[in-house]
Scaffold this motif. Structure first.
Motif, PDB file in Angstrom:
ATOM      1  N   ASP A 216      43.109  40.310  24.254  1.00 36.44           N
ATOM      2  CA  ASP A 216      42.357  39.784  25.737  1.00 36.44           C
ATOM      3  C   ASP A 216      42.620  38.487  25.632  1.00 36.44           C
ATOM      4  O   ASP A 216      43.144  37.691  27.108  1.00 36.44           O
ATOM      5  N   LEU A 217      42.322  37.597  24.810  1.00 42.19           N
ATOM      6  CA  LEU A 217      42.528  36.201  24.946  1.00 42.19           C
ATOM      7  C   LEU A 217      44.019  35.920  25.359  1.00 42.19           C
ATOM      8  O   LEU A 217      44.350  35.024  26.180  1.00 42.19           O
TER       9      LEU A 217
ATOM     10  N   ASP B 186      48.122  33.479  28.687  1.00 42.35           N
ATOM     11  CA  ASP B 186      49.800  33.425  28.241  1.00 42.35           C
ATOM     12  C   ASP B 186      50.316  33.063  29.541  1.00 42.35           C
ATOM     13  O   ASP B 186      50.667  33.752  30.416  1.00 42.35           O
ATOM     14  N   LYS B 187      50.378  31.368  29.514  1.00 40.24           N
ATOM     15  CA  LYS B 187      51.037  31.048  30.861  1.00 40.24           C
ATOM     16  C   LYS B 187      52.044  30.122  30.035  1.00 40.24           C
ATOM     17  O   LYS B 187      52.584  29.862  28.953  1.00 40.24           O
TER      18      LYS B 187
ATOM     19  N   ASN C 162      48.122  25.998  24.757  1.00 37.02           N
ATOM     20  CA  ASN C 162      47.312  25.849  25.571  1.00 37.02           C
ATOM     21  C   ASN C 162      46.188  24.628  25.546  1.00 37.02           C
ATOM     22  O   ASN C 162      45.960  23.866  26.347  1.00 37.02           O
ATOM     23  N   ILE C 163      46.018  24.595  24.245  1.00 36.13           N
ATOM     24  CA  ILE C 163      44.823  23.447  23.805  1.00 36.13           C
ATOM     25  C   ILE C 163      45.630  22.210  23.936  1.00 36.13           C
ATOM     26  O   ILE C 163      44.903  21.199  24.605  1.00 36.13           O
TER      27      ILE C 163
ATOM     28  N   PHE D 220      59.380  25.492  31.866  1.00 34.12           N
ATOM     29  CA  PHE D 220      58.769  25.565  30.624  1.00 34.12           C
ATOM     30  C   PHE D 220      58.773  27.431  30.194  1.00 34.12           C
ATOM     31  O   PHE D 220      58.695  28.095  31.187  1.00 34.12           O
ATOM     32  N   SER D 221      58.759  27.402  29.084  1.00 34.96           N
ATOM     33  CA  SER D 221      58.799  29.028  28.458  1.00 34.96           C
ATOM     34  C   SER D 221      57.212  29.158  28.518  1.00 34.96           C
ATOM     35  O   SER D 221      56.220  28.466  28.462  1.00 34.96           O
ATOM     36  N   LYS D 222      57.048  30.790  28.350  1.00 35.72           N
ATOM     37  CA  LYS D 222      55.576  31.273  28.236  1.00 35.72           C
ATOM     38  C   LYS D 222      55.231  31.008  27.090  1.00 35.72           C
ATOM     39  O   LYS D 222      55.988  30.927  25.879  1.00 35.72           O
ATOM     40  N   VAL D 223      53.806  30.807  26.598  1.00 37.00           N
ATOM     41  CA  VAL D 223      53.229  30.395  25.342  1.00 37.00           C
ATOM     42  C   VAL D 223      53.648  31.288  24.184  1.00 37.00           C
ATOM     43  O   VAL D 223      53.669  31.198  23.059  1.00 37.00           O
ATOM     44  N   ILE D 224      53.359  32.875  24.974  1.00 37.37           N
ATOM     45  CA  ILE D 224      53.501  33.995  24.101  1.00 37.37           C
ATOM     46  C   ILE D 224      54.559  34.782  24.488  1.00 37.37           C
ATOM     47  O   ILE D 224      55.584  34.980  23.616  1.00 37.37           O
TER      48      ILE D 224
END
Length: 460
Positions: free
Chosen positions: A10-11, A16-17, A439-440, A456-460
């Motif tokens: 869920d997180l 996931d951006k 993200n942080i 940029f690429s997605k974080v996940i």
């Protein structure tokens, strides 16, 4: 320290951006053409006054074949003769840069990247290392971190013996996936025998650390097929594993246009693959270093993280935070003193500048005090999943809560979601928040609002 991760679907779906990978802060997007040769020389002189060890990065851009997923700066050619004039110019650049740095500064870290460094022949590799040793103070006790990226399809037992003789003690092997259908879809045909043979040869020759690169999100991948590749890799027990998210950005990278979009796994399948990888590697005894990287507990990266000594630079995670990084060759990026510097990107411009005895600087950026402060904050978070406010306040003479009031407020929803814990003393990233560390870090990036997600690429 606790080096575990928790996979919270869920997180991840909510966070996931796209965002930077923070191999530097400010990111390479802030480098500009107003920074040139004179600026770089000034920073080198200032760096020499401070002293300290060096790190050298060499960009060797040539590849024999193109991998469709690749977003690296490379030149694809079957003609091995193309490497000769480039090597001539690279050796001249080594001499020019070496003359500017104090010759008492020891090179504790050295890396050949690409492209495919082993595109060079044996004699060419010997020459490159000999010229480097003539102009920089390389270690001769095998105590440095001297690493190379290799393509197992172009690496034989004799190549491994030569690399060890030249002083390399760490090796990284590109694999991506063993599944034959996936390999065909991305134009990288590579057998298990080739790959694992190189790994064993490196161990036999005394390489201290072995790394294997994998990519999830490639066309035709499923959880089941990728699990089979992972089984074979885990049986070989590399010291480190890099499991990268494939960022499909065909508008930016022409070679990716040869990938069939319809064959790419869905976001749900990609997340399922990542979850499987995280669980399997943890069960196998690997610890999560961060940003796609896993290592065995005894590996130097894992030890450095536990001891609070891990660092991050343009090559990724590193154990040498005290080194100025000198970039050599086209497109290479360095960090000297309070500046980042990038070389020109094409062979013709590089040749012309070297011919006129000019440093091939394309662009760079001077870091101001705010940049250095935010870099320290982001580095601590991305390397150690935590931040001590008092240490930052002491180093930069600020009141953290006052200086970063807006950022701390922006972190509160992340605290509510369980990504981190905020206290008067600092920030602690939770096991569930570690996969979302980008993200942080993005909260502390003052340049980010000016950028588009497509950069940029997605974080996940």
């Amino acid at each position: 320290m606790d080096q575990s991760i928790i996979f919270d679907l869920d997180l991840i779906n909510r966070y996931d951006k796209a965002g930077p990978r923070y191999t530097s802060y400010p990111t390479a997007l802030e480098l500009h053409e107003g920074f040139g040769d004179t600026d770089y020389r000034w920073h080198i002189a200032k760096s020499n006054q401070a002293g300290g060890p060096l790190s050298l990065y060499f960009h060797l851009p040539f590849c024999d074949t193109v991998c469709f997923y690749c977003a690296c700066n490379k030149i694809v050619t079957k003609n091995r003769g193309h490497a000769a004039p480039y090597l001539d110019n690279l050796c001249k650049e080594i001499a020019m840069q070496g003359a500017l740095f104090d010759n008492s500064r020891v090179v504790n870290q050295l890396h050949w990247g690409g492209g495919t460094p082993t595109f060079l022949g044996d004699a060419q590799m010997r020459r490159l290392m000999d010229v480097t040793r003539a102009h920089f103070k390389l270690r001769d006790d095998d105590g440095g971190e001297y690493s190379i990226e290799v393509d197992p399809r172009e690496t034989h037992d004799s190549t491994i013996r030569l690399l060890r003789e030249l002083g390399f003690n760490r090796i990284s092997l590109g694999v991506q996936d063993f599944d034959p259908d996936v390999q065909k879809a991305v134009n990288r045909l590579q057998s298990e025998e080739q790959t694992l043979g190189v790994l064993e040869a490196a161990r036999a020759e005394g390489f201290r650390s072995t790394n294997i690169d994998l990519i999830y999100g490639l066309p035709l991948q499923t959880v089941a097929t990728f699990a089979k590749t992972l089984d074979k890799i885990l049986a070989a027990e590399p010291d480190r594993l890099s499991v990268f998210n494939y960022a499909h950005m065909p508008a930016r990278f022409k070679t990716q246009r040869q990938i069939n979009d319809a064959e790419l796994p869905s976001p749900e399948v990609k997340l399922a693959i990542l979850q499987m990888v995280g669980l399997r590697l943890t069960e196998a005894g690997y610890v999560y270093i961060g940003m796609d990287h896993f290592a065995l507990p005894g590996d130097e990266l894992a030890v450095a993280q536990r001891e609070g000594k891990l660092y991050r630079n343009f090559q990724g995670y590193s154990t040498h935070s005290d080194c100025d990084l000198v970039g050599l060759g086209i497109t290479s990026i360095g960090r000297v003193g309070d500046a980042y510097i990038q070389n020109v990107k094409d062979l013709e411009t590089y040749d012309r500048l070297i011919h006129h005895q000019k440093l091939p600087v394309f662009k760079g950026v001077d870091l101001d005090q705010d940049d250095k402060l935010r870099r320290a904050v982001i580095t601590q978070l991305i390397c150690h999943f935590g931040l001590n406010f008092a240490a930052i306040e002491k180093e930069f003479a600020i009141d953290f809560a006052g200086y970063f009031a807006r950022e701390l407020e922006a972190l509160r929803p992340m605290q509510a979601d369980g990504l981190l814990m905020l206290s008067a003393a600092g920030i602690t990233v939770s096991s569930a928040g570690r996969l979302l560390i980008r993200n942080i870090c993005m909260v502390f990036d003052r340049y980010l609002a000016q950028k588009t997600q497509q950069q940029f690429s997605k974080v996940i």
